[in-house]
Design a protein around this motif. Structure first.
Motif, PDB file in Angstrom:
ATOM      1  N   ARG A  40       0.838  -1.202   0.000  1.00 49.20           N
ATOM      2  CA  ARG A  40       0.000   0.000   0.000  1.00 49.20           C
ATOM      3  C   ARG A  40       0.872   1.252   0.000  1.00 49.20           C
ATOM      4  O   ARG A  40       0.652   2.169  -0.785  1.00 49.20           O
ATOM      5  CB  ARG A  40      -0.921  -0.021   1.211  1.00 49.20           C
ATOM      6  CG  ARG A  40      -1.793   1.193   1.354  1.00 49.20           C
ATOM      7  CD  ARG A  40      -2.682   1.034   2.592  1.00 49.20           C
ATOM      8  NE  ARG A  40      -3.446   2.225   2.850  1.00 49.20           N
ATOM      9  CZ  ARG A  40      -4.489   2.608   2.150  1.00 49.20           C
ATOM     10  NH1 ARG A  40      -4.902   1.889   1.136  1.00 49.20           N
ATOM     11  NH2 ARG A  40      -5.119   3.716   2.455  1.00 49.20           N
ATOM     12  N   TRP A  41       1.882   1.299   0.888  1.00 46.79           N
ATOM     13  CA  TRP A  41       2.732   2.483   0.957  1.00 46.79           C
ATOM     14  C   TRP A  41       3.623   2.615  -0.267  1.00 46.79           C
ATOM     15  O   TRP A  41       3.893   3.724  -0.721  1.00 46.79           O
ATOM     16  CB  TRP A  41       3.542   2.495   2.259  1.00 46.79           C
ATOM     17  CG  TRP A  41       2.652   2.876   3.396  1.00 46.79           C
ATOM     18  CD1 TRP A  41       2.167   2.058   4.369  1.00 46.79           C
ATOM     19  CD2 TRP A  41       2.090   4.168   3.641  1.00 46.79           C
ATOM     20  NE1 TRP A  41       1.339   2.767   5.204  1.00 46.79           N
ATOM     21  CE2 TRP A  41       1.277   4.064   4.785  1.00 46.79           C
ATOM     22  CE3 TRP A  41       2.194   5.395   3.007  1.00 46.79           C
ATOM     23  CZ2 TRP A  41       0.566   5.142   5.305  1.00 46.79           C
ATOM     24  CZ3 TRP A  41       1.491   6.479   3.525  1.00 46.79           C
ATOM     25  CH2 TRP A  41       0.696   6.349   4.661  1.00 46.79           C
ATOM     26  N   GLU A  42       4.044   1.519  -0.828  1.00 46.56           N
ATOM     27  CA  GLU A  42       4.817   1.581  -2.073  1.00 46.56           C
ATOM     28  C   GLU A  42       3.959   2.151  -3.201  1.00 46.56           C
ATOM     29  O   GLU A  42       4.439   2.944  -4.017  1.00 46.56           O
ATOM     30  CB  GLU A  42       5.336   0.199  -2.456  1.00 46.56           C
ATOM     31  CG  GLU A  42       6.477  -0.283  -1.586  1.00 46.56           C
ATOM     32  CD  GLU A  42       6.911  -1.704  -1.899  1.00 46.56           C
ATOM     33  OE1 GLU A  42       6.379  -2.326  -2.854  1.00 46.56           O
ATOM     34  OE2 GLU A  42       7.789  -2.221  -1.185  1.00 46.56           O
ATOM     35  N   ALA A  43       2.686   1.762  -3.235  1.00 47.03           N
ATOM     36  CA  ALA A  43       1.771   2.292  -4.252  1.00 47.03           C
ATOM     37  C   ALA A  43       1.552   3.790  -4.050  1.00 47.03           C
ATOM     38  O   ALA A  43       1.580   4.560  -5.015  1.00 47.03           O
ATOM     39  CB  ALA A  43       0.433   1.549  -4.208  1.00 47.03           C
ATOM     40  N   ILE A  44       1.358   4.200  -2.804  1.00 46.72           N
ATOM     41  CA  ILE A  44       1.157   5.622  -2.516  1.00 46.72           C
ATOM     42  C   ILE A  44       2.385   6.427  -2.940  1.00 46.72           C
ATOM     43  O   ILE A  44       2.263   7.474  -3.590  1.00 46.72           O
ATOM     44  CB  ILE A  44       0.840   5.826  -1.018  1.00 46.72           C
ATOM     45  CG1 ILE A  44      -0.560   5.291  -0.713  1.00 46.72           C
ATOM     46  CG2 ILE A  44       0.963   7.292  -0.621  1.00 46.72           C
ATOM     47  CD1 ILE A  44      -0.902   5.233   0.765  1.00 46.72           C
ATOM     48  N   ASP A  45       3.569   5.948  -2.603  1.00 49.80           N
ATOM     49  CA  ASP A  45       4.799   6.639  -2.985  1.00 49.80           C
ATOM     50  C   ASP A  45       4.956   6.712  -4.508  1.00 49.80           C
ATOM     51  O   ASP A  45       5.317   7.753  -5.054  1.00 49.80           O
ATOM     52  CB  ASP A  45       6.021   5.962  -2.370  1.00 49.80           C
ATOM     53  CG  ASP A  45       6.099   6.136  -0.862  1.00 49.80           C
ATOM     54  OD1 ASP A  45       5.444   7.069  -0.322  1.00 49.80           O
ATOM     55  OD2 ASP A  45       6.801   5.340  -0.208  1.00 49.80           O
ATOM     56  N   ALA A  46       4.667   5.618  -5.198  1.00 53.23           N
ATOM     57  CA  ALA A  46       4.783   5.594  -6.661  1.00 53.23           C
ATOM     58  C   ALA A  46       3.778   6.545  -7.303  1.00 53.23           C
ATOM     59  O   ALA A  46       4.096   7.239  -8.277  1.00 53.23           O
ATOM     60  CB  ALA A  46       4.585   4.174  -7.188  1.00 53.23           C
ATOM     61  N   LEU A  47       2.552   6.585  -6.769  1.00 57.21           N
ATOM     62  CA  LEU A  47       1.541   7.505  -7.300  1.00 57.21           C
ATOM     63  C   LEU A  47       1.982   8.953  -7.104  1.00 57.21           C
ATOM     64  O   LEU A  47       1.869   9.774  -8.018  1.00 57.21           O
ATOM     65  CB  LEU A  47       0.190   7.265  -6.626  1.00 57.21           C
ATOM     66  CG  LEU A  47      -0.509   5.956  -6.993  1.00 57.21           C
ATOM     67  CD1 LEU A  47      -1.673   5.684  -6.051  1.00 57.21           C
ATOM     68  CD2 LEU A  47      -0.977   5.983  -8.445  1.00 57.21           C
ATOM     69  N   ARG A  48       2.499   9.272  -5.930  1.00 51.83           N
ATOM     70  CA  ARG A  48       2.976  10.642  -5.669  1.00 51.83           C
ATOM     71  C   ARG A  48       4.114  11.017  -6.612  1.00 51.83           C
ATOM     72  O   ARG A  48       4.138  12.122  -7.154  1.00 51.83           O
ATOM     73  CB  ARG A  48       3.442  10.769  -4.230  1.00 51.83           C
ATOM     74  CG  ARG A  48       2.322  10.882  -3.253  1.00 51.83           C
ATOM     75  CD  ARG A  48       2.862  11.155  -1.865  1.00 51.83           C
ATOM     76  NE  ARG A  48       1.769  11.187  -0.914  1.00 51.83           N
ATOM     77  CZ  ARG A  48       1.859  10.731   0.313  1.00 51.83           C
ATOM     78  NH1 ARG A  48       2.999  10.228   0.773  1.00 51.83           N
ATOM     79  NH2 ARG A  48       0.824  10.781   1.117  1.00 51.83           N
ATOM     80  N   GLU A  49       5.067  10.103  -6.802  1.00 48.49           N
ATOM     81  CA  GLU A  49       6.194  10.376  -7.699  1.00 48.49           C
ATOM     82  C   GLU A  49       5.732  10.594  -9.136  1.00 48.49           C
ATOM     83  O   GLU A  49       6.350  11.350  -9.881  1.00 48.49           O
ATOM     84  CB  GLU A  49       7.201   9.233  -7.649  1.00 48.49           C
ATOM     85  CG  GLU A  49       7.998   9.186  -6.374  1.00 48.49           C
ATOM     86  CD  GLU A  49       8.899   7.964  -6.285  1.00 48.49           C
ATOM     87  OE1 GLU A  49       9.111   7.285  -7.327  1.00 48.49           O
ATOM     88  OE2 GLU A  49       9.379   7.668  -5.176  1.00 48.49           O
ATOM     89  N   ALA A  50       4.628   9.945  -9.527  1.00 45.21           N
ATOM     90  CA  ALA A  50       4.100  10.089 -10.884  1.00 45.21           C
ATOM     91  C   ALA A  50       3.192  11.308 -11.022  1.00 45.21           C
ATOM     92  O   ALA A  50       2.669  11.577 -12.096  1.00 45.21           O
ATOM     93  CB  ALA A  50       3.336   8.830 -11.278  1.00 45.21           C
ATOM     94  N   GLY A  51       2.997  12.030  -9.909  1.00 43.48           N
ATOM     95  CA  GLY A  51       2.160  13.226  -9.964  1.00 43.48           C
ATOM     96  C   GLY A  51       0.674  12.948  -9.826  1.00 43.48           C
ATOM     97  O   GLY A  51      -0.153  13.772 -10.217  1.00 43.48           O
TER      98      GLY A  51
END
Length: 127
Positions: free
Chosen positions: A99-110
């Motif tokens: 879940r946190w990896e997904a949140i971080d990846a989404l944030r990095e992708a804008g």
């Protein structure tokens, strides 16, 4: 190879009720891949995590049933896709990390994770 009947196509295209309601962002979170196979021409394509954050970014909030209806075959343009999901469907003890990896990846992708339903949850709370 004989042509498929309409009934055979509907049966092959039918999604299990559980999968029909799953959103693309849920597959992204679980590190799954989504594969399409056109029943009209046989073309196959797979959406991996990079595709989900790239070309398919506007579709992250949609369910698989909506994606199946909206996504045409890149070769013939037909809307006759058979969908299959592969990956970690039940991450068990890895769920929170995923879940946190997904949140971080989404944030990095804008992408705003809260717009897709990723908000704060109490530790140990289930979805």
């Amino acid at each position: 190879m004989p042509e498929l009947s309409d009934q055979q196509r509907r049966k092959l295209m039918a999604l299990e009720p559980h999968y029909a309601q799953v959103r693309l962002v849920d597959l992204f979170e679980r590190k799954c891949e989504l594969s399409f196979r056109c029943l009209a021409c046989g073309t196959s394509k797979t959406w991996r995590r990079d595709t989900m954050l790239g070309r398919a970014r506007p579709l992250l909030g949609l369910s698989l049933a909506e994606i199946q209806r909206r996504t045409p075959c890149p070769r013939c343009g037909a809307h006759l896709a058979q969908l299959t999901v592969s990956g970690v469907w039940e991450p068990a003890e890895l769920a929170e990390r995923f879940r946190w990896e997904a949140i971080d990846a989404l944030r990095e992708a804008g992408v705003d994770p809260q717009a897709l339903g990723f908000g704060w949850r109490a530790p140990g709370a289930r979805r």
